[in-house]
Design a protein around this motif. Sequence first.
Motif, mmCIF file in Angstrom:
data_model
loop_
_atom_site.group_PDB
_atom_site.id
_atom_site.type_symbol
_atom_site.label_atom_id
_atom_site.label_comp_id
_atom_site.label_asym_id
_atom_site.label_seq_id
_atom_site.Cartn_x
_atom_site.Cartn_y
_atom_site.Cartn_z
ATOM 1 N N PRO A 1 -40.712 -25.254 -6.013
ATOM 2 C CA PRO A 1 -39.853 -24.154 -5.555
ATOM 3 C C PRO A 1 -40.519 -22.779 -5.648
ATOM 4 C CG PRO A 1 -38.641 -25.644 -7.004
ATOM 5 C CD PRO A 1 -40.078 -26.052 -7.079
ATOM 6 N N ALA A 2 -41.533 -22.634 -6.508
ATOM 7 C CA ALA A 2 -42.157 -21.320 -6.708
ATOM 8 C C ALA A 2 -42.778 -20.760 -5.434
ATOM 9 C CB ALA A 2 -43.221 -21.394 -7.810
ATOM 10 N N ILE A 3 -43.038 -21.613 -4.440
ATOM 11 C CA ILE A 3 -43.610 -21.097 -3.189
ATOM 12 C C ILE A 3 -42.609 -20.201 -2.466
ATOM 13 C CG2 ILE A 3 -42.873 -22.981 -1.676
ATOM 14 C CD1 ILE A 3 -46.317 -21.213 -1.658
ATOM 15 N N ASN A 4 -41.307 -20.390 -2.752
ATOM 16 C CA ASN A 4 -40.261 -19.576 -2.122
ATOM 17 C C ASN A 4 -39.840 -18.392 -2.982
ATOM 18 O OD1 ASN A 4 -40.004 -21.289 0.181
ATOM 19 N ND2 ASN A 4 -38.875 -22.749 -1.100
ATOM 20 N N SER A 5 -40.543 -18.164 -4.081
ATOM 21 C CA SER A 5 -40.190 -17.072 -4.983
ATOM 22 C C SER A 5 -40.287 -15.725 -4.274
ATOM 23 C CB SER A 5 -41.116 -17.087 -6.202
ATOM 24 O OG SER A 5 -40.948 -15.909 -6.968
ATOM 25 N N ILE A 6 -39.453 -14.784 -4.695
ATOM 26 C CA ILE A 6 -39.522 -13.420 -4.163
ATOM 27 C C ILE A 6 -40.900 -12.819 -4.430
ATOM 28 C CG2 ILE A 6 -38.613 -12.403 -6.298
ATOM 29 C CD1 ILE A 6 -37.968 -11.189 -2.682
ATOM 30 N N LEU A 7 -41.622 -13.351 -5.412
ATOM 31 C CA LEU A 7 -42.974 -12.872 -5.696
ATOM 32 C C LEU A 7 -43.950 -13.226 -4.580
ATOM 33 C CD1 LEU A 7 -43.135 -13.845 -9.474
ATOM 34 C CD2 LEU A 7 -42.838 -11.550 -8.531
ATOM 35 N N ASN A 8 -43.552 -14.152 -3.711
ATOM 36 C CA ASN A 8 -44.397 -14.567 -2.592
ATOM 37 C C ASN A 8 -43.775 -14.148 -1.255
ATOM 38 O OD1 ASN A 8 -46.614 -15.901 -1.334
ATOM 39 N ND2 ASN A 8 -45.338 -17.712 -0.966
ATOM 40 N N ARG A 9 -42.915 -13.119 -1.282
ATOM 41 C CA ARG A 9 -42.231 -12.712 -0.064
ATOM 42 C C ARG A 9 -42.433 -11.217 0.175
ATOM 43 N NH1 ARG A 9 -38.753 -17.311 0.583
ATOM 44 N NH2 ARG A 9 -38.235 -16.582 2.678
ATOM 45 N N SER A 10 -42.384 -10.834 1.460
ATOM 46 C CA SER A 10 -42.472 -9.423 1.832
ATOM 47 C C SER A 10 -41.884 -9.219 3.223
ATOM 48 C CB SER A 10 -43.927 -8.924 1.822
ATOM 49 O OG SER A 10 -44.247 -8.326 0.581
ATOM 50 N N ILE B 1 -49.036 -14.698 -8.220
ATOM 51 C CA ILE B 1 -47.642 -14.341 -8.493
ATOM 52 C C ILE B 1 -47.492 -13.714 -9.882
ATOM 53 C CG2 ILE B 1 -46.695 -16.010 -6.856
ATOM 54 C CD1 ILE B 1 -45.938 -17.794 -9.190
ATOM 55 N N ALA B 2 -48.373 -14.054 -10.820
ATOM 56 C CA ALA B 2 -48.335 -13.398 -12.131
ATOM 57 C C ALA B 2 -48.700 -11.915 -11.998
ATOM 58 C CB ALA B 2 -49.283 -14.098 -13.100
ATOM 59 N N GLU B 3 -49.735 -11.623 -11.191
ATOM 60 C CA GLU B 3 -50.143 -10.237 -10.986
ATOM 61 C C GLU B 3 -49.070 -9.461 -10.222
ATOM 62 O OE1 GLU B 3 -52.148 -6.590 -10.575
ATOM 63 O OE2 GLU B 3 -52.191 -8.202 -12.060
ATOM 64 N N ARG B 4 -48.485 -10.089 -9.220
ATOM 65 C CA ARG B 4 -47.449 -9.375 -8.468
ATOM 66 C C ARG B 4 -46.193 -9.164 -9.321
ATOM 67 N NH1 ARG B 4 -44.196 -10.295 -2.994
ATOM 68 N NH2 ARG B 4 -44.406 -8.194 -2.122
ATOM 69 N N HIS B 5 -45.900 -10.108 -10.186
ATOM 70 C CA HIS B 5 -44.781 -9.941 -11.116
ATOM 71 C C HIS B 5 -44.997 -8.704 -11.983
ATOM 72 C CE1 HIS B 5 -42.232 -11.404 -14.691
ATOM 73 N NE2 HIS B 5 -41.406 -11.097 -13.719
ATOM 74 N N ARG B 6 -46.219 -8.568 -12.513
ATOM 75 C CA ARG B 6 -46.532 -7.399 -13.329
ATOM 76 C C ARG B 6 -46.377 -6.107 -12.517
ATOM 77 N NH1 ARG B 6 -49.997 -3.739 -13.793
ATOM 78 N NH2 ARG B 6 -51.258 -4.539 -12.058
ATOM 79 N N THR B 7 -46.874 -6.120 -11.282
ATOM 80 C CA THR B 7 -46.818 -4.920 -10.447
ATOM 81 C C THR B 7 -45.378 -4.560 -10.095
ATOM 82 O OG1 THR B 7 -48.938 -5.589 -9.506
ATOM 83 C CG2 THR B 7 -47.743 -3.865 -8.358
ATOM 84 N N LEU B 8 -44.560 -5.569 -9.812
ATOM 85 C CA LEU B 8 -43.160 -5.298 -9.489
ATOM 86 C C LEU B 8 -42.401 -4.760 -10.695
ATOM 87 C CD1 LEU B 8 -42.279 -8.247 -7.108
ATOM 88 C CD2 LEU B 8 -41.834 -5.824 -6.657
#
Length: 740
Positions: A507-516, A579-586
């Motif tokens: 399911p992590a492929i659909n995470s908001i961390l992978n969306r824009s 997604i870990a890096e984008r999580h930190r940035t968000l």
Amino acid sequence: MKDAQKPDHVSLNTLIGRMREGRFVIPDFQREFEWAPWDIRDLMRSIFSDYYIGSLLLWKAKDQNIKLLACEGLYGYAGGGSPEYIVLDGQQRLTAMHYAFLAPDMPLPNRKKPAIYYIQIDKFMAGETDDAFGYEWMSQKSSALLSTPEFQFERNIFPLSVISEGGYELFEWAEAYGKYWQRRADDATDEQGRQVALQNAYNAKPFGKDINDTLTNYQISHVELDKEIGVEKVCDIFTQINSKGIQLDAFDLLNALMKPKDIQLKHMYREARDRLGFVETPKMNVYILQVMSILRQSYCSPKYLYFLQPGVEKPVRLPDGTRKQDILVADTSEFVALWNQAVDALERVIALLRHPQEYGAVGQAYIPYASIVPAFAAINTLVGLQPAKRQLSARRKVRLWYWASVFLSRYSSSVESTAARDFSAMREWMANADAKPDLIDEFALSYRSIDMRSEVKRGSSIYSAIFNLFVLAGARDWMSGDVPPYGDLDDHHIVPAWWGRENKVGPAINSILNRSPLTSDTNRNVIHEKLPNEYLPDLIDENGEAAVLAILESHFISKTALDILLRDPFTPEDYEDFIAERHRTLLDGIENLLIKERLDLPPNLRALDASIEQIELALRRVIVEAIENDPSLLPSHLLGNAQERIQRALRKNAALSADRFDWAEGVLEHFDLREVQDTILSKALWERFADRFKTKEALSQKFSQLADLRNSIRHSRTVDEVTLKEGEASVLWFRKVLAA
């Protein structure tokens, strides 16, 4: 007559007695008991608020039919019983009452533990019925709720199971409760504690009377079918009830009640509906009534909506225990005016929500909660009631409340009571700067624990809120570089969904961390389903890395995240890194834009505000080093002010550790910029800083320039040219001095 239907009613007390004796059974063709624990709580609230809870359909039982329909006792009933009625309609309500009042030692459906239901006496007697009913899961600790009266008294909790014991148990319990609190009042060492105890003692007798009155006078209606009716007809009646029943809501009921007053609610709503259509919800008609109710009486649960009728009296309990009658809406014209005010308030808030520079919910699908809209509309109305000079500050507070409420998921349940509390808290905060609601600090302390990886469902509150942040940050299309038209947004997978399936990412492929958000043309026709390492290199070669990175950063994709996306081959481990890096940035983006309130600043002032903050943090570190982290060396008057703030913070947040404030670094967190200045320039400490800052005069001037710039940014949100230039110069000066 064989098929006669006999309407009747029974008191709550009698019904509980019949349940205790096992007189009700459930036919096998009925669905299982499936109410959630909060549904049972809400039913208890309705009963003790004297609301109609619907009618029961009962079939007079005979042994042949009980066996034929494979009937069983109510969920949790353990005795042999004397079955007298087969329940055809109302099983969920009847079973819920059985569970709450008789407290069977059985977990609720799909739960591991039993629940204990109770009334919070102090809230009940204060008229706060929305919050007076609750439940706890049975555990070794909570079992005292059933077995230890002193534990019940101390917590002001009345277990509903006391009622099922019958006889004089209720009055004996209430009497013991009163005596307990009278003893506490007699032993109290402080006046506040004594007054609370006296009030609880005073509540004992009227509480017992209120509960007994409900047991005696509250009537449950039922229709009883003759036991000789054929089984086939009974099953047909049951099917008709469960397939064609229509549930009325508060709007339908009020519409019927107001027709004699020449108020056509449905016609009024049809006229307003198109103005509010951006929020797609079947409850918008009720939302209008809720806004009216909040504005007029702060509350908006269904029982309060009833009092919006013109000329209807609302009973109000006064502090001395007496009651009076208030009329909230005098006549039809006042009702219509209040309706129009609520519709206008909702329309204004919807415009704010969908504005790309205000709240960023540019499409219906990206509204975090429809249920927050009534509270938002009412609270936003308070802004216009403030003096002109305080409206900017009030609007800032509303913005903080909104984002805190969304990210803390406060409007996912108990919406009406939450709205009432928030409206009162925000009204007080706008009048008193020191009355900041606890949820603001709670959000600031907890936002870094938001689990964005698990936000995979489009439409969830957190998912939508993050998407709103993309819009607010001015996320640009990756190919054109333009801000996409908001009617032409695609929710783009950065790493394609097909890649996630092939690599078993789950399911992590659909995470908001992978969306824009991208334009539909870029998403579907240009990028399509390519991996980023297929198209980003060409984009960088053509436009330069700096230009591409500037666009990606508007999507909270950092240089580090870009480097990860360019890896070739791109592996599941790389995806986790991304997604870990984008999580930190968000999370940094949430802190920067929402917690530190830089959302409405232009980019240059946003950067300057962040620079000033870094300078202030560096100055605090310089002080800590100079005084060897010993808070006793700080100027006494400044230390005293900080300690008062620390005590307030500790009272508000039990999670804070007091140990942190035994050291100067903890205390200095509660110093503002001017207090940092006064510390460095103090006579007792200046010699420790003189080598670094040289002269007091130059340092004072730079502090003033820095403070003027910060104040302009924080309060007026605009900066004149002189203040800007001098402030920028002070930033450069401090950077140079602190780096030395």
